[in-house]
Design an enzyme around this catalytic site. Structure first.
Site, PDB file in Angstrom:
ATOM      1  N   GLU A   1      19.113 -13.006  20.709  1.00 27.24           N
ATOM      2  CA  GLU A   1      20.100 -13.816  20.208  1.00 27.24           C
ATOM      3  C   GLU A   1      20.223 -14.907  20.985  1.00 27.24           C
ATOM      4  O   GLU A   1      20.601 -14.733  22.497  1.00 27.24           O
ATOM      5  CB  GLU A   1      21.361 -13.341  19.904  1.00 27.24           C
ATOM      6  CG  GLU A   1      22.013 -13.711  18.633  1.00 27.24           C
ATOM      7  CD  GLU A   1      20.796 -13.426  17.379  1.00 27.24           C
ATOM      8  OE1 GLU A   1      20.344 -14.395  17.183  1.00 27.24           O
ATOM      9  OE2 GLU A   1      21.018 -12.462  16.773  1.00 27.24           O
TER      10      GLU A   1
ATOM     11  N   SER B   1      20.557 -17.864   8.364  1.00 29.45           N
ATOM     12  CA  SER B   1      19.699 -19.190   8.232  1.00 29.45           C
ATOM     13  C   SER B   1      19.532 -19.960   7.076  1.00 29.45           C
ATOM     14  O   SER B   1      18.464 -20.281   6.683  1.00 29.45           O
ATOM     15  CB  SER B   1      18.409 -18.878   8.843  1.00 29.45           C
ATOM     16  OG  SER B   1      17.719 -19.532   9.415  1.00 29.45           O
TER      17      SER B   1
ATOM     18  N   ARG C   1      16.421 -15.429   7.210  1.00 26.41           N
ATOM     19  CA  ARG C   1      16.033 -14.627   8.000  1.00 26.41           C
ATOM     20  C   ARG C   1      17.055 -13.776   8.565  1.00 26.41           C
ATOM     21  O   ARG C   1      18.464 -14.113   8.692  1.00 26.41           O
ATOM     22  CB  ARG C   1      15.184 -15.005   9.026  1.00 26.41           C
ATOM     23  CG  ARG C   1      15.789 -15.833  10.035  1.00 26.41           C
ATOM     24  CD  ARG C   1      16.605 -15.409  11.383  1.00 26.41           C
ATOM     25  NE  ARG C   1      17.410 -16.595  11.968  1.00 26.41           N
ATOM     26  CZ  ARG C   1      18.787 -16.260  12.031  1.00 26.41           C
ATOM     27  NH1 ARG C   1      19.165 -15.310  11.124  1.00 26.41           N
ATOM     28  NH2 ARG C   1      19.465 -17.042  12.505  1.00 26.41           N
TER      29      ARG C   1
ATOM     30  N   ASP D   1      15.986 -18.324  21.944  1.00 26.25           N
ATOM     31  CA  ASP D   1      14.682 -18.868  21.493  1.00 26.25           C
ATOM     32  C   ASP D   1      14.693 -20.443  22.363  1.00 26.25           C
ATOM     33  O   ASP D   1      13.514 -20.974  22.706  1.00 26.25           O
ATOM     34  CB  ASP D   1      14.636 -18.929  20.234  1.00 26.25           C
ATOM     35  CG  ASP D   1      15.899 -19.716  19.194  1.00 26.25           C
ATOM     36  OD1 ASP D   1      16.799 -19.979  19.998  1.00 26.25           O
ATOM     37  OD2 ASP D   1      15.822 -19.930  18.378  1.00 26.25           O
TER      38      ASP D   1
ATOM     39  N   LYS E   1      26.974 -24.021  12.602  1.00 26.73           N
ATOM     40  CA  LYS E   1      26.592 -24.368  13.504  1.00 26.73           C
ATOM     41  C   LYS E   1      26.822 -25.828  13.882  1.00 26.73           C
ATOM     42  O   LYS E   1      27.070 -26.163  15.176  1.00 26.73           O
ATOM     43  CB  LYS E   1      25.116 -24.172  13.654  1.00 26.73           C
ATOM     44  CG  LYS E   1      24.277 -22.810  14.085  1.00 26.73           C
ATOM     45  CD  LYS E   1      23.100 -22.800  14.469  1.00 26.73           C
ATOM     46  CE  LYS E   1      22.120 -23.403  13.246  1.00 26.73           C
ATOM     47  NZ  LYS E   1      21.124 -22.898  12.418  1.00 26.73           N
TER      48      LYS E   1
ATOM     49  N   ASP F   1      14.384 -19.735  13.372  1.00 29.44           N
ATOM     50  CA  ASP F   1      14.944 -19.685  12.271  1.00 29.44           C
ATOM     51  C   ASP F   1      13.533 -20.364  11.444  1.00 29.44           C
ATOM     52  O   ASP F   1      13.219 -19.749  10.214  1.00 29.44           O
ATOM     53  CB  ASP F   1      16.109 -20.359  11.772  1.00 29.44           C
ATOM     54  CG  ASP F   1      17.345 -19.795  12.709  1.00 29.44           C
ATOM     55  OD1 ASP F   1      17.145 -18.919  13.140  1.00 29.44           O
ATOM     56  OD2 ASP F   1      18.424 -20.522  12.656  1.00 29.44           O
TER      57      ASP F   1
HETATM   58  C1  GLA Z   1      20.705 -20.295  15.397  1.00 34.03           C
HETATM   59  C2  GLA Z   1      19.523 -21.149  15.747  1.00 34.03           C
HETATM   60  C3  GLA Z   1      18.403 -20.365  16.443  1.00 34.03           C
HETATM   61  C4  GLA Z   1      19.014 -19.444  17.364  1.00 34.03           C
HETATM   62  C5  GLA Z   1      19.981 -18.589  16.944  1.00 34.03           C
HETATM   63  C6  GLA Z   1      20.637 -17.649  18.021  1.00 34.03           C
HETATM   64  O1  GLA Z   1      20.227 -19.366  14.220  1.00 34.03           O
HETATM   65  O2  GLA Z   1      19.197 -21.952  14.853  1.00 34.03           O
HETATM   66  O3  GLA Z   1      17.452 -21.214  16.865  1.00 34.03           O
HETATM   67  O4  GLA Z   1      19.192 -19.994  18.689  1.00 34.03           O
HETATM   68  O5  GLA Z   1      21.140 -19.457  16.325  1.00 34.03           O
HETATM   69  O6  GLA Z   1      19.752 -16.423  18.414  1.00 34.03           O
END
Ligand code: GLA
Length: 546
Positions: free
Chosen positions: A60, A191, A54, A63, A292, A247
């Site tokens: 940003e 993602s 996505r 969520d 991440k 995501d």
């Molecule tokens: C990552 C996380 C999401 C969101 C974004 C930042 O992609 O998986 O849940 O928090 O960062 O917007």
């Protein structure tokens, strides 16, 4: 509502390709995967599960504070072909990958003897006690199969639980062969991890015959898109990131030609937001790999904790009720401030008003009595004092489930970003919904301004940009983009730029010529790092005939 629909299962390729709604020709990729599967495992696959990546247009890092976001699924996706394996132990999996650098893996879950084993600190107690399958997942290094295992874990523990084991039929997971391929670049902010986990969850559900079995928790006879999102969110926590649900929701629920407004309070809600004609979104990879999971304790998970602690302090300062041990979110603070009741969510207009107010209330999070405080943030001691909790209670509520590393915590800046970003999402959504009644240039400019403000806020307040992303967004604007911002978690990965339709080719060429890391690339490699994208459809399964 979109989240209640069942997962699409196709048996005709023409229906499947029609549903993808993309300009890319998927047929070659799907048939290549099926042929390779046959070559490697000596049989046809039974299913192919697909989950797209996505691009987040705006919203940003909000969520997990339970504010709404606005992503769209992209055409790039992860495909997993799978079939039952013969002559192997129950639950045994051989996972192979079309990309040679991801080597073949085999693993098998083991039933837990007691409920006390969990190597993952971020899983809630409740989940741990409900579990009874264990699957070793290495969270200290990046391993491709961890995402496959994460999907499998949830399927095992939600669909092969003791209560379901009364009779022998379907009591144990079947052994599985699977083959993965994908076009979502890893660590690019598009993602890839959620797409892997969603595709894996779907593949294991499908091959175990759980997709349309009469077992969904709400009593319906099919697993809904919302069910799959919840499962995939919980599954991804296995890899060590406390991500929100954006995501996974985008990968599962998106529809072609629209972005998706996804809100999380009081529960998951998703509705399509058509994008104005003439607006094209271009993804460009900064070529800084941002993982991440590996950077979580100084990046992603730290931000989650900073926003949660900020929420508690604001709630106390505003005199709002808190239950014992509650981990209130910033969205709930906004709601409680205006007396929102749990099952009657406030309107979008009302929410916008509260967000304007919160943008001022947030000053209460500034460090007291220090001029440099706003930049430096607060120390652990100051933060605990501001929370009005004892040290022990503080650790229990905010730190016992996660590892974070920081000398100072930026409560003010993070909350300031969250409230302003949440408001930008609502404005962006409204401009898209009203696009037909305004001149196209005004629509583009307003959307662009919101996206550019988002980038500034991510850079200065949330500090999730990096020099390369700053440079790439600047070059994109110089090359003709109305706006450009980082997308996804940040600290590397991709930017998303809003570009008028007629200028796409010239824009892409200019960025290719000016962003230094692109100069060494050519041909397909270059097309891989910068591309225009059309919103695509969400996850689905293709079932092969007998
Ligand atoms: C990552 C996380 C999401 C969101 C974004 C930042 O992609 O998986 O849940 O928090 O960062 O917007």
């Amino acid at each position: 509502m979109a989240a209640l629909e069942p997962i699409p299962v196709f048996t005709q390729l023409s229906d499947l390709y029609g549903n993808l709604g993309t300009t890319i020709d998927h047929a070659a990729k799907w048939s290549n995967l099926a042929e390779e599967f046959q070559k490697r495992f000596g049989k046809k696959p039974a299913y192919i599960a697909r989950a797209p990546g996505r691009v987040n247009l705006i919203g940003e890092h909000i969520d997990y504070c339970l504010f709404g976001v606005l992503p769209a699924a992209i055409e790039r996706d992860i495909l997993i072909a799978c079939a039952p394996k013969t002559h192997a132990d129950p639950g045994y999996v051989v996972a192979d990958n079309l990309q040679d650098k991801y080597t073949k893996q085999a693993f098998k879950p083991s039933p837990k003897r007691n409920n006390s084993v969990s190597s993952i600190s971020s899983i809630d107690d409740e989940d741990v006690h409900a579990e009874e399958w264990h699957l070793e997942i290495n969270t200290t290094e990046l391993r491709w199969e961890s995402y496959v295992k994460a999907g499998y874990y949830g399927v095992l523990n939600n669909y092969f639980t003791p209560s379901k084991r009364g009779d022998s039929d379907g009591a144990y997971p079947i052994p599985v062969d699977l083959l993965v391929t994908g076009t979502v670049p890893a660590g690019s902010g598009l993602s890839s991890s959620a797409a892997m986990v969603v595709a894996s969850t779907l593949a294991f559900l499908a091959v175990n015959g759980k997709l349309d079995a009469n077992i969904a928790k709400d009593g319906s006879n099919k697993i809904s898109k919302g069910d799959l999102v919840k499962l995939a969110v919980a599954n991804e926590k296995r890899v060590g990131v406390n991500s929100g649900g954006m995501d996974q929701a985008a990968s599962v629920i998106c529809t072609p030609s629209s972005a998706l407004y996804i809100s999380f309070f009081p529960s998951l809600f998703a509705s399509p937001v058509p994008l104005p004609s003439g607006a094209v979104f271009v993804c460009a990879n900064s070529m800084v790999v941002s993982d991440k999971a590996l950077g979580a304790k100084k990046g992603y998970n730290l931000r989650v904790v900073e926003t949660l602690v900020g929420a508690r302090i604001l709630a106390r300062q505003l005199g709002l009720p808190l239950s014992e041990g509650e981990k209130i979110t910033l969205r709930e603070v906004a709601g409680r401030l205006v007396g929102e009741v749990a099952d009657q969510e406030m309107s979008i207009e009302k929410l916008s008003e509260v967000l304007e107010r919160m943008d001022m209330e947030v000053d209460g999070l500034k460090p007291v009595g220090r001029d440099d405080g706003e930049e430096l943030g607060v120390t652990m001691e100051e933060m605990i004092r501001m929370s009005e909790l004892s040290e022990e209670e503080f650790h229990e509520i905010y730190l016992s489930w996660v590892t974070v590393e920081a000398t100072h915590f930026q409560l003010y800046k993070r909350a300031k970003h969250v409230f302003s970003e949440a408001l930008r999402v609502l404005k962006f959504r409204q401009v898209c919904l009203d696009a037909a009644s305004s001149p196209p240039e005004t629509v583009m400019q307003t959307l662009g301004d919101l996206m550019n403000e988002s980038q500034t806020s991510c850079r200065d307040l949330y500090e999730c940009s990096c020099p390369e992303l700053d440079e790439l967004t600047r070059l994109a604007r110089e090359a003709g983009a109305v706006a450009s911002r980082l997308t996804g978690a940040g600290w590397g990965g991709c930017t998303v730029s809003l570009v008028p339709e007629g200028q796409i080719a010239a824009f892409i060429q200019k960025v290719k010529d000016t962003y230094p890391p692109y100069r060494a690339l050519e041909g397909e490699k270059l097309n891989e790092v910068i591309f225009a994208t059309k919103p695509s459809s969400g996850a689905c399964v293709y079932k092969f005939g007998e």
